[in-house]
Design a protein around this motif. Structure first.
Motif, PDB file in Angstrom:
ATOM      1  N   THR A   5       0.843  -1.201   0.000  1.00 49.80           N
ATOM      2  CA  THR A   5       0.000   0.000   0.000  1.00 49.80           C
ATOM      3  C   THR A   5       0.870   1.240   0.000  1.00 49.80           C
ATOM      4  O   THR A   5       0.625   2.183  -0.767  1.00 49.80           O
ATOM      5  CB  THR A   5      -0.938   0.009   1.224  1.00 49.80           C
ATOM      6  OG1 THR A   5      -1.728  -1.182   1.218  1.00 49.80           O
ATOM      7  CG2 THR A   5      -1.852   1.228   1.208  1.00 49.80           C
ATOM      8  N   THR A 103      -7.622   8.855   1.195  1.00 50.21           N
ATOM      9  CA  THR A 103      -8.169   7.583   1.645  1.00 50.21           C
ATOM     10  C   THR A 103      -9.092   7.903   2.814  1.00 50.21           C
ATOM     11  O   THR A 103      -9.030   8.988   3.398  1.00 50.21           O
ATOM     12  CB  THR A 103      -7.069   6.599   2.096  1.00 50.21           C
ATOM     13  OG1 THR A 103      -6.401   7.118   3.239  1.00 50.21           O
ATOM     14  CG2 THR A 103      -6.067   6.335   0.975  1.00 50.21           C
ATOM     15  N   GLN A 109     -17.650   6.757   3.096  1.00 50.32           N
ATOM     16  CA  GLN A 109     -17.765   7.054   1.675  1.00 50.32           C
ATOM     17  C   GLN A 109     -17.398   8.517   1.434  1.00 50.32           C
ATOM     18  O   GLN A 109     -17.621   9.362   2.303  1.00 50.32           O
ATOM     19  CB  GLN A 109     -19.182   6.772   1.179  1.00 50.32           C
ATOM     20  CG  GLN A 109     -19.549   5.300   1.226  1.00 50.32           C
ATOM     21  CD  GLN A 109     -18.589   4.458   0.396  1.00 50.32           C
ATOM     22  OE1 GLN A 109     -18.378   4.722  -0.781  1.00 50.32           O
ATOM     23  NE2 GLN A 109     -17.996   3.445   1.010  1.00 50.32           N
ATOM     24  N   GLU A 115     -13.361   9.617  -8.388  1.00 55.58           N
ATOM     25  CA  GLU A 115     -13.097   8.360  -9.074  1.00 55.58           C
ATOM     26  C   GLU A 115     -12.363   7.498  -8.057  1.00 55.58           C
ATOM     27  O   GLU A 115     -11.623   8.015  -7.216  1.00 55.58           O
ATOM     28  CB  GLU A 115     -12.214   8.584 -10.303  1.00 55.58           C
ATOM     29  CG  GLU A 115     -12.800   9.512 -11.343  1.00 55.58           C
ATOM     30  CD  GLU A 115     -14.002   8.930 -12.062  1.00 55.58           C
ATOM     31  OE1 GLU A 115     -14.075   7.683 -12.177  1.00 55.58           O
ATOM     32  OE2 GLU A 115     -14.866   9.714 -12.480  1.00 55.58           O
ATOM     33  N   ARG A 116     -12.544   6.199  -8.137  1.00 54.65           N
ATOM     34  CA  ARG A 116     -11.876   5.286  -7.208  1.00 54.65           C
ATOM     35  C   ARG A 116     -10.739   4.562  -7.909  1.00 54.65           C
ATOM     36  O   ARG A 116     -10.911   4.087  -9.026  1.00 54.65           O
ATOM     37  CB  ARG A 116     -12.867   4.256  -6.666  1.00 54.65           C
ATOM     38  CG  ARG A 116     -13.971   4.872  -5.852  1.00 54.65           C
ATOM     39  CD  ARG A 116     -15.086   3.848  -5.588  1.00 54.65           C
ATOM     40  NE  ARG A 116     -16.254   4.526  -5.079  1.00 54.65           N
ATOM     41  CZ  ARG A 116     -16.649   4.465  -3.816  1.00 54.65           C
ATOM     42  NH1 ARG A 116     -15.981   3.732  -2.955  1.00 54.65           N
ATOM     43  NH2 ARG A 116     -17.715   5.122  -3.427  1.00 54.65           N
ATOM     44  N   GLU A 117      -9.616   4.481  -7.220  1.00 50.89           N
ATOM     45  CA  GLU A 117      -8.491   3.685  -7.699  1.00 50.89           C
ATOM     46  C   GLU A 117      -8.221   2.616  -6.657  1.00 50.89           C
ATOM     47  O   GLU A 117      -8.041   2.937  -5.473  1.00 50.89           O
ATOM     48  CB  GLU A 117      -7.253   4.564  -7.906  1.00 50.89           C
ATOM     49  CG  GLU A 117      -7.429   5.585  -9.011  1.00 50.89           C
ATOM     50  CD  GLU A 117      -6.184   6.408  -9.280  1.00 50.89           C
ATOM     51  OE1 GLU A 117      -5.095   6.063  -8.767  1.00 50.89           O
ATOM     52  OE2 GLU A 117      -6.299   7.408 -10.007  1.00 50.89           O
ATOM     53  N   THR A 118      -8.193   1.377  -7.088  1.00 45.37           N
ATOM     54  CA  THR A 118      -7.953   0.266  -6.170  1.00 45.37           C
ATOM     55  C   THR A 118      -6.456   0.054  -6.025  1.00 45.37           C
ATOM     56  O   THR A 118      -5.748  -0.153  -7.011  1.00 45.37           O
ATOM     57  CB  THR A 118      -8.633  -1.012  -6.680  1.00 45.37           C
ATOM     58  OG1 THR A 118     -10.034  -0.752  -6.815  1.00 45.37           O
ATOM     59  CG2 THR A 118      -8.419  -2.166  -5.713  1.00 45.37           C
ATOM     60  N   LEU A 119      -6.002   0.114  -4.791  1.00 41.84           N
ATOM     61  CA  LEU A 119      -4.607  -0.141  -4.452  1.00 41.84           C
ATOM     62  C   LEU A 119      -4.564  -1.383  -3.573  1.00 41.84           C
ATOM     63  O   LEU A 119      -5.598  -1.805  -3.048  1.00 41.84           O
ATOM     64  CB  LEU A 119      -4.020   1.053  -3.687  1.00 41.84           C
ATOM     65  CG  LEU A 119      -4.124   2.423  -4.351  1.00 41.84           C
ATOM     66  CD1 LEU A 119      -3.538   3.478  -3.430  1.00 41.84           C
ATOM     67  CD2 LEU A 119      -3.418   2.431  -5.689  1.00 41.84           C
ATOM     68  N   PRO A 120      -3.401  -1.964  -3.356  1.00 41.12           N
ATOM     69  CA  PRO A 120      -3.333  -3.102  -2.432  1.00 41.12           C
ATOM     70  C   PRO A 120      -3.853  -2.698  -1.045  1.00 41.12           C
ATOM     71  O   PRO A 120      -3.352  -1.757  -0.439  1.00 41.12           O
ATOM     72  CB  PRO A 120      -1.842  -3.437  -2.379  1.00 41.12           C
ATOM     73  CG  PRO A 120      -1.291  -2.913  -3.667  1.00 41.12           C
ATOM     74  CD  PRO A 120      -2.104  -1.673  -3.963  1.00 41.12           C
ATOM     75  N   GLU A 122      -6.322  -0.985  -0.082  1.00 35.76           N
ATOM     76  CA  GLU A 122      -6.752   0.405   0.107  1.00 35.76           C
ATOM     77  C   GLU A 122      -7.489   0.885  -1.136  1.00 35.76           C
ATOM     78  O   GLU A 122      -7.233   0.408  -2.240  1.00 35.76           O
ATOM     79  CB  GLU A 122      -5.525   1.297   0.356  1.00 35.76           C
ATOM     80  CG  GLU A 122      -5.825   2.722   0.710  1.00 35.76           C
ATOM     81  CD  GLU A 122      -6.490   2.857   2.059  1.00 35.76           C
ATOM     82  OE1 GLU A 122      -7.727   3.010   2.087  1.00 35.76           O
ATOM     83  OE2 GLU A 122      -5.789   2.797   3.078  1.00 35.76           O
ATOM     84  N   THR A 123      -8.387   1.847  -0.944  1.00 40.32           N
ATOM     85  CA  THR A 123      -9.010   2.558  -2.049  1.00 40.32           C
ATOM     86  C   THR A 123      -8.543   3.999  -1.996  1.00 40.32           C
ATOM     87  O   THR A 123      -8.620   4.645  -0.950  1.00 40.32           O
ATOM     88  CB  THR A 123     -10.550   2.503  -1.966  1.00 40.32           C
ATOM     89  OG1 THR A 123     -10.966   1.143  -2.025  1.00 40.32           O
ATOM     90  CG2 THR A 123     -11.190   3.282  -3.109  1.00 40.32           C
TER      91      THR A 123
END
Length: 129
Positions: A5, A103, A109, A115-120, A122-123
């Motif tokens: 992350t 984050t 929410q 826009e959402r970016e998916t990380l390991p 985490e969002t």
């Protein structure tokens, strides 16, 4: 924070030359790693906090921000930002014409368009516009 992350956040934030971390608290690991990439990093909090030498610290409250703190930033970011600060932090970023990424505390929410970016593990929320 898990290493994957941390690496993903730093890689994403390192796309910018100058960044401000809002509400650094006692978690300077991202700011420190980001500064090591060559990004100019300013950290803020409402109280004096200890930060690594490569990070400049400024006392600032994003609910009544000092525009000069954000003026040179390309990016304003926050980690675990509570919903009640989403709009104020976005406003500070917009005034500086900077991107805003953050984050949340997991189940919170975003209260601003993102826009959402998916990380390991985490969002990362990236404010639109």
């Amino acid at each position: 924070m898990i290493p994957e992350t941390l690496d993903a956040l730093v890689a994403r934030f390192a796309e910018f030359d100058a960044a401000v971390e809002v509400g650094i608290g006692r978690r300077p690991v991202v700011a420190d790693a980001l500064a090591e990439t060559g990004t100019d990093v300013v950290a803020t909090d409402r109280r004096v906090r200890s930060v690594p030498d490569a990070v400049r610290f400024v006392v600032d409250d994003v609910t009544d921000p000092d525009p000069s703190v954000y003026a040179d930033a390309d990016l304003v970011y926050a980690l675990n930002l509570p919903p009640e600060l989403h709009r104020q932090t976005l406003a500070a970023a917009r005034e500086a014409d900077a991107a805003f990424m953050f984050t949340t505390l997991g189940t919170d929410q975003p209260l601003v368009p993102t826009e959402r970016e998916t990380l390991p593990a985490e969002t990362l929320f990236v404010a639109r516009g």
